[in-house]
Design an enzyme around this catalytic site. Sequence first.
Site, short mmCIF file in Angstrom:
data_model
loop_
_atom_site.label_atom_id
_atom_site.label_comp_id
_atom_site.label_asym_id
_atom_site.label_seq_id
_atom_site.Cartn_x
_atom_site.Cartn_y
_atom_site.Cartn_z
N CYS A 440 -102.00 46.51 -28.72
CA CYS A 440 -102.05 47.50 -30.03
C CYS A 440 -102.39 46.89 -31.26
O CYS A 440 -103.37 47.74 -32.47
CB CYS A 440 -100.60 48.30 -30.43
SG CYS A 440 -99.43 47.59 -30.83
N ARG A 469 -94.87 36.69 -23.67
CA ARG A 469 -93.74 37.01 -24.41
C ARG A 469 -93.02 35.82 -23.62
O ARG A 469 -92.76 35.51 -22.94
CB ARG A 469 -93.19 38.28 -23.90
CG ARG A 469 -94.31 39.35 -24.70
CD ARG A 469 -93.56 40.97 -23.86
NE ARG A 469 -94.55 41.46 -24.78
CZ ARG A 469 -95.07 42.75 -24.21
NH1 ARG A 469 -93.33 43.57 -23.84
NH2 ARG A 469 -95.34 44.00 -24.77
N GLN A 487 -101.23 44.20 -18.14
CA GLN A 487 -100.61 45.65 -18.17
C GLN A 487 -101.98 46.83 -17.97
O GLN A 487 -102.88 46.29 -18.58
CB GLN A 487 -99.20 46.26 -18.95
CG GLN A 487 -99.40 46.00 -20.56
CD GLN A 487 -98.67 46.03 -20.47
OE1 GLN A 487 -96.94 46.13 -20.72
NE2 GLN A 487 -98.66 46.36 -22.59
N ASP A 489 -102.40 48.91 -20.61
CA ASP A 489 -102.11 48.82 -21.41
C ASP A 489 -103.22 49.95 -22.17
O ASP A 489 -104.57 49.66 -22.42
CB ASP A 489 -102.19 47.78 -22.05
CG ASP A 489 -101.78 47.91 -24.00
OD1 ASP A 489 -100.46 49.44 -23.82
OD2 ASP A 489 -101.57 46.82 -24.56
N HIS A 491 -103.84 52.93 -25.37
CA HIS A 491 -103.91 53.43 -27.27
C HIS A 491 -105.00 54.58 -27.16
O HIS A 491 -105.97 53.88 -27.00
CB HIS A 491 -104.20 52.74 -28.16
CG HIS A 491 -103.20 51.05 -27.71
ND1 HIS A 491 -103.26 49.69 -27.19
CD2 HIS A 491 -101.71 50.92 -28.55
CE1 HIS A 491 -102.02 49.28 -27.25
NE2 HIS A 491 -101.27 50.05 -28.10
N LYS A 574 -90.23 59.16 -28.20
CA LYS A 574 -91.12 58.66 -27.31
C LYS A 574 -90.46 59.22 -26.31
O LYS A 574 -89.84 60.15 -25.80
CB LYS A 574 -90.61 57.10 -27.08
CG LYS A 574 -89.54 56.88 -26.67
CD LYS A 574 -89.23 55.21 -26.63
CE LYS A 574 -87.75 55.17 -26.76
NZ LYS A 574 -87.93 53.44 -26.24
N HIS A 646 -98.82 55.35 -27.95
CA HIS A 646 -99.02 53.89 -26.90
C HIS A 646 -98.64 54.92 -25.40
O HIS A 646 -98.40 55.13 -25.11
CB HIS A 646 -97.80 53.11 -27.29
CG HIS A 646 -98.34 52.97 -28.84
ND1 HIS A 646 -98.67 51.15 -29.02
CD2 HIS A 646 -98.01 53.08 -29.83
CE1 HIS A 646 -98.48 50.86 -30.59
NE2 HIS A 646 -98.49 52.03 -30.97
#
Length: 780
Positions: A440, A469, A487, A489, A491, A574, A646
């Site tokens: 992000c 991570r 992933q 991912d 945005h 969320k 997200h």
Amino acid sequence: MSGQLDEPALPLRTKEAEAEGVEKPSPKNSKQPMSKPQKNKELHAEQSKGDSANIQDTESKNPTTSQLPDFIQKRNQLFDELKRKHDAEVLEKEHPVINVVLDLGLAKDGIPIPAMPVAAKAWESTPGSFLKHVDKDISSDVVVAKVDGKELWDLHRPLERDCRISYIPFTSPEGRNVFWHSSAHVLGEAAECQYNCLLSHGPPVEQGFFYDMAIAGGQVVKESDWSPLESKASKFFKEKQPFDRLHVSIPDLKEMFGYSKYKMYYIENLLPPEGSTVYRCGTLVDLCLGPHIQNTSKIKAFQIMKNSSCYFRGDKDDDSLQRIYGVAFPDKKQMTEHKKFLDEAAKRDHRRIGVEQELFFFNEMSPGSTFLLPHGTRIFNALQKLLRSEYQKRGYSEVQSPNMYDSDLWKRSGHWQHYSDDMFVLDVEKKKWALKPMNCPGHCMMFSHRERSYRELPLRMADFGVLHRNEASGALNGMTRVRKFQQDDTHIFCTQDQITEEIEGLFDFLKCIYGLFGFPFRLNLSTRPEKFLGDIATWDVAERKLKDALNSFTASGGGQWVLNEGDGAFYGPKIDITISDALRRDWQCATIQLDFQLPQNFDLEYMTGDTPAKAKSAAPDEAREDGAGALPKTPGPGRARPVLIHRAIIGSFERFMAILTEHFAGKWPFWISPRQVLVIPVMPAVNDYAQEVQRLFKALKMYADVDVSGNTMQKKIRTGQLQQYNFIFVVGAKEKESRSVNIRNRDDQETQAQGELVPLDEAINKLKALKKERRLLNAI
């Protein structure tokens, strides 16, 4: 520390009064009602006698109590003293009438049961006292109560205010967690009695519970210890040991648990200044947030499943502890069913199948990083191709962003302050850098690198970049918990007016992807938490838009959604999406999160077109306290702040591949299968035809192999079956002459003994269609 806490014992009441939730005077005092102080003192005296009797009764039933080390006996004595003091304080409190409403859910026929008001008093009435209003078939499965739809509450814990009560059964995830958490306490009690050990923590986990402990002299748990531990636990169940809850101050907690450096770590680092709660169960007193079952007699089946070594806090540089895993149920039949489930789950374990099918492996040279082999990479590529095809249809733009950033970027985003311990940090040219754990911040930089217009919104950025991570070594688990991953991912930068439409589009995306794999899914909306950023009005608007999208999804046949009040992220509400696999296990892969904070942190703006846009002021801005640049400015005339969404659909490719492996038990649908066709020649004379067939399918980008080894035909077929090829083509002189193939379908037993003779061109066309349509059923 077990992960949950508890509360006060009740004033003594008759059974009838307990059922009604009010105190009932004894007959001899009914003519002359006592004053409240006098009545409470007498009740306190009676309860003190009862407490003493209970303690003596427990000790008489449990001969190991006197054999426990002094530090445990002193701990328990302090608990008893504090508990008596607390009970006396409760008796002195006012017990005003409170308004309590029972939410009894649905009747057997699925019709909602009307809400039921009940008579109740504060600090006296308990959720358990109202179970008489619940159908016995339902109440027998009740584990814990829930207050106002938010807080789990012990059935025997007095209520404190006006509230709405619902009941949680063992069959629900929350109920199982509470039940297994209570069972973990019983395991901890048995372990203390057997080893005189120092307990660390004992939480519920996906398939039961565990307890970590340090045993004197470095002693390790052996499988021969399991039976004695189970025998002790069985004895505790028969004793109907209650779970007594007590709130304790930090000084008293330090006195109570000063003997254990593990408990002291939790007390000094994890607890709030006002203290926390502890629970007593038999001879065990433990730090715990609760809640728990009423007493140990609810546990009817208990078994230790395995033991292992682990590190305190999951840190390899910390103490090595012993971990004992167990599982328990309120019914013996459920234990039998669970064992069958475990047998099937073991057969489907992705770590086993991954090795057998040569999909991936791990190596200590890079812990938590998957080595994807050629066949595993084929699955990865098929998933990525699927997503890319959907991105093109749905207006996404794929981007690539750097793997490593200056720490100043992470400070500006807020991740450095809250997430740096989970990042891989590097020193480069006298500066701190970090490998990215998420995309992000980089996508925010891409948005802000030039002026943006409202005409460009919504702007959907997709990124398959590698993420890292720093997961604790003890938390790593096959492909479901790794350090290096990729992933899907994305945005989405949009206006507030576009939120509902974007969310509805994401729901359609979910249906498309999960439907391909046969995954049902559930939606959970998490709203504004107690600690949040931004203003309430903006949150209210965002939550309303999410609810509108969810209601629209439900109205279109998408199923009901669940509201989780106060469980949103600090930066926005969320939606969490949970899928269920073939074994009915729940997995959270997808998430949709609204974020108002990151666009502000990065001073993101777009030109609205409402009024002529003015150039950004060049005047210096106030500096941030963290030194990560200037504070964000309020957008000027003709400008507005975008909302950031997200979202991930499959989440981590590695984790999703593990889920798919176990969901399909290694029997992959044709379109994603790493082994689609195996061609087996009956004799060397037709090897050339077998290889021609292979070339034709490979030219169509299908995975076709040919076995020209010296093995017998039956062994070749059996090997192909074990490797889970979708189709095995057997070719001989007849097939060569007629340009056909004899097809054995992996999922059609009728074709295994004698395959179906199909013209080669027809077989090619049928498999092309099977792949293109991404069908779940392996049939042509």
